[in-house]
Design a protein around this motif. Structure first.
Motif, PDB file in Angstrom:
ATOM      1  N   PRO A   1      16.509 -81.393  -1.172  1.00 28.68           N
ATOM      2  CA  PRO A   1      17.846 -81.318  -1.356  1.00 28.68           C
ATOM      3  C   PRO A   1      18.368 -80.101  -2.896  1.00 28.68           C
ATOM      4  O   PRO A   1      16.963 -79.624  -3.332  1.00 28.68           O
ATOM      5  CB  PRO A   1      17.526 -82.485  -2.374  1.00 28.68           C
ATOM      6  N   ASP A   2      19.164 -80.464  -2.930  1.00 31.52           N
ATOM      7  CA  ASP A   2      19.735 -79.478  -3.731  1.00 31.52           C
ATOM      8  C   ASP A   2      19.829 -79.908  -5.542  1.00 31.52           C
ATOM      9  O   ASP A   2      21.010 -81.088  -5.678  1.00 31.52           O
ATOM     10  CB  ASP A   2      21.044 -78.591  -3.191  1.00 31.52           C
ATOM     11  N   LEU A   3      19.397 -79.440  -6.401  1.00 31.11           N
ATOM     12  CA  LEU A   3      19.757 -79.975  -7.756  1.00 31.11           C
ATOM     13  C   LEU A   3      20.250 -78.896  -8.821  1.00 31.11           C
ATOM     14  O   LEU A   3      20.556 -79.687  -9.588  1.00 31.11           O
ATOM     15  CB  LEU A   3      18.259 -80.472  -8.125  1.00 31.11           C
ATOM     16  N   ARG A   4      21.093 -78.283  -8.274  1.00 25.85           N
ATOM     17  CA  ARG A   4      21.761 -77.295  -9.103  1.00 25.85           C
ATOM     18  C   ARG A   4      23.506 -78.381  -9.167  1.00 25.85           C
ATOM     19  O   ARG A   4      23.404 -79.293  -8.055  1.00 25.85           O
ATOM     20  CB  ARG A   4      22.087 -75.952  -8.380  1.00 25.85           C
ATOM     21  N   THR A   5      23.578 -78.146 -10.582  1.00 26.50           N
ATOM     22  CA  THR A   5      24.936 -78.642 -10.818  1.00 26.50           C
ATOM     23  C   THR A   5      25.161 -77.945 -12.135  1.00 26.50           C
ATOM     24  O   THR A   5      25.210 -76.551 -12.026  1.00 26.50           O
ATOM     25  CB  THR A   5      24.588 -79.940 -11.834  1.00 26.50           C
ATOM     26  N   GLU A   6      26.501 -78.229 -12.425  1.00 24.93           N
ATOM     27  CA  GLU A   6      27.324 -77.336 -12.771  1.00 24.93           C
ATOM     28  C   GLU A   6      27.468 -78.227 -14.276  1.00 24.93           C
ATOM     29  O   GLU A   6      27.635 -79.561 -14.339  1.00 24.93           O
ATOM     30  CB  GLU A   6      28.367 -76.673 -12.927  1.00 24.93           C
ATOM     31  N   LEU A 259      22.301 -90.372 -13.092  1.00 21.65           N
ATOM     32  CA  LEU A 259      22.810 -90.115 -12.076  1.00 21.65           C
ATOM     33  C   LEU A 259      23.979 -90.887 -11.673  1.00 21.65           C
ATOM     34  O   LEU A 259      25.431 -90.887 -11.604  1.00 21.65           O
ATOM     35  CB  LEU A 259      22.699 -88.884 -11.203  1.00 21.65           C
ATOM     36  N   LEU A 260      23.410 -92.256 -10.369  1.00 14.37           N
ATOM     37  CA  LEU A 260      24.394 -93.202 -10.182  1.00 14.37           C
ATOM     38  C   LEU A 260      25.398 -93.545 -11.420  1.00 14.37           C
ATOM     39  O   LEU A 260      26.291 -94.309 -10.900  1.00 14.37           O
ATOM     40  CB  LEU A 260      23.210 -94.048  -9.623  1.00 14.37           C
ATOM     41  N   ALA A 261      24.654 -93.998 -12.630  1.00 11.34           N
ATOM     42  CA  ALA A 261      25.521 -94.341 -13.414  1.00 11.34           C
ATOM     43  C   ALA A 261      27.340 -93.644 -13.545  1.00 11.34           C
ATOM     44  O   ALA A 261      27.427 -94.419 -14.787  1.00 11.34           O
ATOM     45  CB  ALA A 261      24.600 -95.766 -14.476  1.00 11.34           C
ATOM     46  N   GLY A 262      26.883 -93.100 -13.895  1.00 11.94           N
ATOM     47  CA  GLY A 262      27.433 -91.704 -14.099  1.00 11.94           C
ATOM     48  C   GLY A 262      27.273 -90.550 -14.735  1.00 11.94           C
ATOM     49  O   GLY A 262      27.738 -89.764 -14.903  1.00 11.94           O
ATOM     50  N   TYR A 296      20.405 -87.786   0.991  1.00  8.30           N
ATOM     51  CA  TYR A 296      21.748 -86.637  -0.095  1.00  8.30           C
ATOM     52  C   TYR A 296      20.695 -85.957  -0.366  1.00  8.30           C
ATOM     53  O   TYR A 296      19.784 -85.387  -0.648  1.00  8.30           O
ATOM     54  CB  TYR A 296      21.111 -87.868  -1.810  1.00  8.30           C
ATOM     55  N   ASP A 297      22.007 -85.058   0.281  1.00  8.34           N
ATOM     56  CA  ASP A 297      21.545 -83.470  -0.087  1.00  8.34           C
ATOM     57  C   ASP A 297      21.493 -82.362  -1.337  1.00  8.34           C
ATOM     58  O   ASP A 297      21.057 -81.495  -1.814  1.00  8.34           O
ATOM     59  CB  ASP A 297      22.177 -82.808   1.253  1.00  8.34           C
ATOM     60  N   ARG A 298      22.673 -83.208  -2.262  1.00 12.46           N
ATOM     61  CA  ARG A 298      22.660 -82.960  -3.840  1.00 12.46           C
ATOM     62  C   ARG A 298      23.337 -83.663  -4.219  1.00 12.46           C
ATOM     63  O   ARG A 298      23.774 -84.832  -4.308  1.00 12.46           O
ATOM     64  CB  ARG A 298      24.013 -81.816  -3.157  1.00 12.46           C
ATOM     65  N   ILE A 299      23.307 -83.785  -5.260  1.00 12.71           N
ATOM     66  CA  ILE A 299      23.736 -84.705  -6.905  1.00 12.71           C
ATOM     67  C   ILE A 299      24.971 -85.089  -6.475  1.00 12.71           C
ATOM     68  O   ILE A 299      24.744 -86.313  -6.529  1.00 12.71           O
ATOM     69  CB  ILE A 299      23.298 -84.110  -7.642  1.00 12.71           C
ATOM     70  N   THR A 300      25.937 -84.648  -6.191  1.00  8.52           N
ATOM     71  CA  THR A 300      27.271 -85.054  -5.883  1.00  8.52           C
ATOM     72  C   THR A 300      27.443 -85.873  -4.620  1.00  8.52           C
ATOM     73  O   THR A 300      28.413 -87.078  -5.000  1.00  8.52           O
ATOM     74  CB  THR A 300      28.259 -84.116  -5.751  1.00  8.52           C
ATOM     75  N   ASP A 301      26.290 -86.371  -4.142  1.00  9.08           N
ATOM     76  CA  ASP A 301      26.684 -87.206  -2.963  1.00  9.08           C
ATOM     77  C   ASP A 301      26.541 -88.593  -3.696  1.00  9.08           C
ATOM     78  O   ASP A 301      27.348 -89.060  -2.892  1.00  9.08           O
ATOM     79  CB  ASP A 301      24.721 -86.932  -1.677  1.00  9.08           C
ATOM     80  N   PHE A 302      25.744 -88.921  -4.737  1.00 12.10           N
ATOM     81  CA  PHE A 302      25.581 -90.285  -4.879  1.00 12.10           C
ATOM     82  C   PHE A 302      25.834 -90.464  -6.837  1.00 12.10           C
ATOM     83  O   PHE A 302      25.997 -91.506  -7.137  1.00 12.10           O
ATOM     84  CB  PHE A 302      24.148 -90.450  -5.121  1.00 12.10           C
ATOM     85  N   GLN A 303      26.180 -89.682  -7.344  1.00 15.00           N
ATOM     86  CA  GLN A 303      26.919 -89.379  -8.687  1.00 15.00           C
ATOM     87  C   GLN A 303      27.933 -90.139  -8.858  1.00 15.00           C
ATOM     88  O   GLN A 303      28.628 -90.470  -8.672  1.00 15.00           O
ATOM     89  CB  GLN A 303      27.363 -88.113  -9.201  1.00 15.00           C
ATOM     90  N   GLY A 304      26.967 -90.981 -10.299  1.00 14.78           N
ATOM     91  CA  GLY A 304      29.001 -91.775 -10.225  1.00 14.78           C
ATOM     92  C   GLY A 304      29.102 -93.044  -9.468  1.00 14.78           C
ATOM     93  O   GLY A 304      29.999 -93.785  -9.183  1.00 14.78           O
TER      94      GLY A 304
END
Ligand SMILES: CC(C)(C)CCc1c(C(=O)O)[nH]c(=O)[nH]c1=O
Length: 309
Positions: A1-6, A259-262, A296-304
């Protein structure tokens, strides 16, 4: 999975960083954070002048977390500004935490930070002391509004605030209303330690830290539900701001929950104090294992994307 973010248009290798105050007071610690696996880092909250802080013992770990009454020991603003000037920003973003003893001290530091040519990101610690006898700024909403108003005026860039935990929905509403009045506040870090807890040793019948009759800020496992609630409360109330989660992270699972919480980024305090910077590769591995298991492949798949019932 890709953990990169901005974050604030800056690329990060991953969403992890230290919590201000932990492993970030002197250059050797800051260099270790700069070289470790964390995607970002923050300096110890600083005052205008160097401070020794409170007498020891002033930090204690417990089976469920930690208690501290450090008393803002730090090398002074010029030291951290100098570090900010030498930091390798290509490697990872650097946040600088400010906790002036007075509004004037904060304004002096912010004015100098404004003139400094450095991409450092300011995190204003609102647990900073207020007028003696009054609650900390984060719990005195009138003072909080004044501090933010003056500091936003004195600083020409986006910045963030570190908040103490709130426990009443009306307080979430009131604090968020103040923050939303300032578009310059780009992020909110929730939470600082839960203030003025008391840890007692049943054998010696004694408190475990020396300052303040043993009263101190609580961190670790114990604060996780409060930390997640504050992250989600401000995530819901401040749609134009990023939330940085802090509190109760000891494994990849709690990173996932923040991350799930936002949370956009996740800070590690107590467990970093206990384990050192090698905690970051472990947390990243554990987070990736959870993401793989869930597809999940990336953080945005579940973030928030926390679900309610
Ligand atoms: C509590 C203050 C000393 C006013 C600020 C610094 C600080 C400290 C500290 O330096 O005692 N400990 C925390 O857990 N959070 C903080 O924000």
């Amino acid at each position: 999975p890709d953990l990169r973010t901005e974050f604030l248009d800056l690329p990060l290798a991953n969403p992890l960083m230290n919590a201000s105050g932990v492993w970030c007071s002197v250059a050797s610690q800051l260099e270790a954070l700069a070289e470790c696996a964390a995607g970002a880092m923050v300096t110890k909250s600083c005052t205008l002048a160097q401070r020794d802080g409170n007498p020891e013992p002033r930090y204690r770990a417990t089976p469920w977390g930690s208690i501290n009454s450090m008393g803002l020991p730090n090398e002074g603003f010029p030291y951290y500004l100098n570090y900010a000037r030498c930091h390798d920003y290509e490697r990872k973003p650097l946040f600088m935490s400010l906790a002036g003893l007075t509004l004037d001290d904060n304004l002096t530091m912010v004015a100098e930070l404004r003139e400094a040519v450095t991409p450092v990101i300011m995190e204003l610690n609102l647990s900073c002391p207020n007028v003696p006898g009054k609650a900390q700024v984060g719990y005195d909403f009138e003072a909080m509004d004044t501090f933010i108003h003056e500091i936003a005026d004195a600083y020409d860039r986006p910045f963030g605030v570190k908040l103490p935990p709130y426990f009443d929905i009306a307080h979430f509403d009131e604090a968020a209303a103040i923050l939303n009045a300032y578009p310059q506040i780009a992020f909110v870090t929730c939470i600082n330690s839960i203030g003025n807890g008391l840890v007692i040793d049943p054998v010696s019948e004694t408190v475990v830290i020396r300052p303040k009759d043993g009263f101190g800020g609580i961190g670790g496992d114990f604060v996780l539900p409060t930390a997640l609630a504050n992250v989600n409360a401000f995530f819901r109330r401040c749609p134009d701001k990023k939330i940085i989660g802090c509190g109760g992270v000891r494994s990849g699972e709690q990173v996932f929950l923040h991350l799930l919480a936002g949370a956009a980024l996740v800070q590690v305090g107590t467990q970093l104090f206990e384990e050192g910077p090698l905690i970051f590769p472990r947390l990243l591995e554990e987070l990736q294992a959870i993401m793989t298991a869930k597809g999940y492949d990336r953080i945005t798949d579940f973030q928030g994307k926390l679900k309610t019932l």
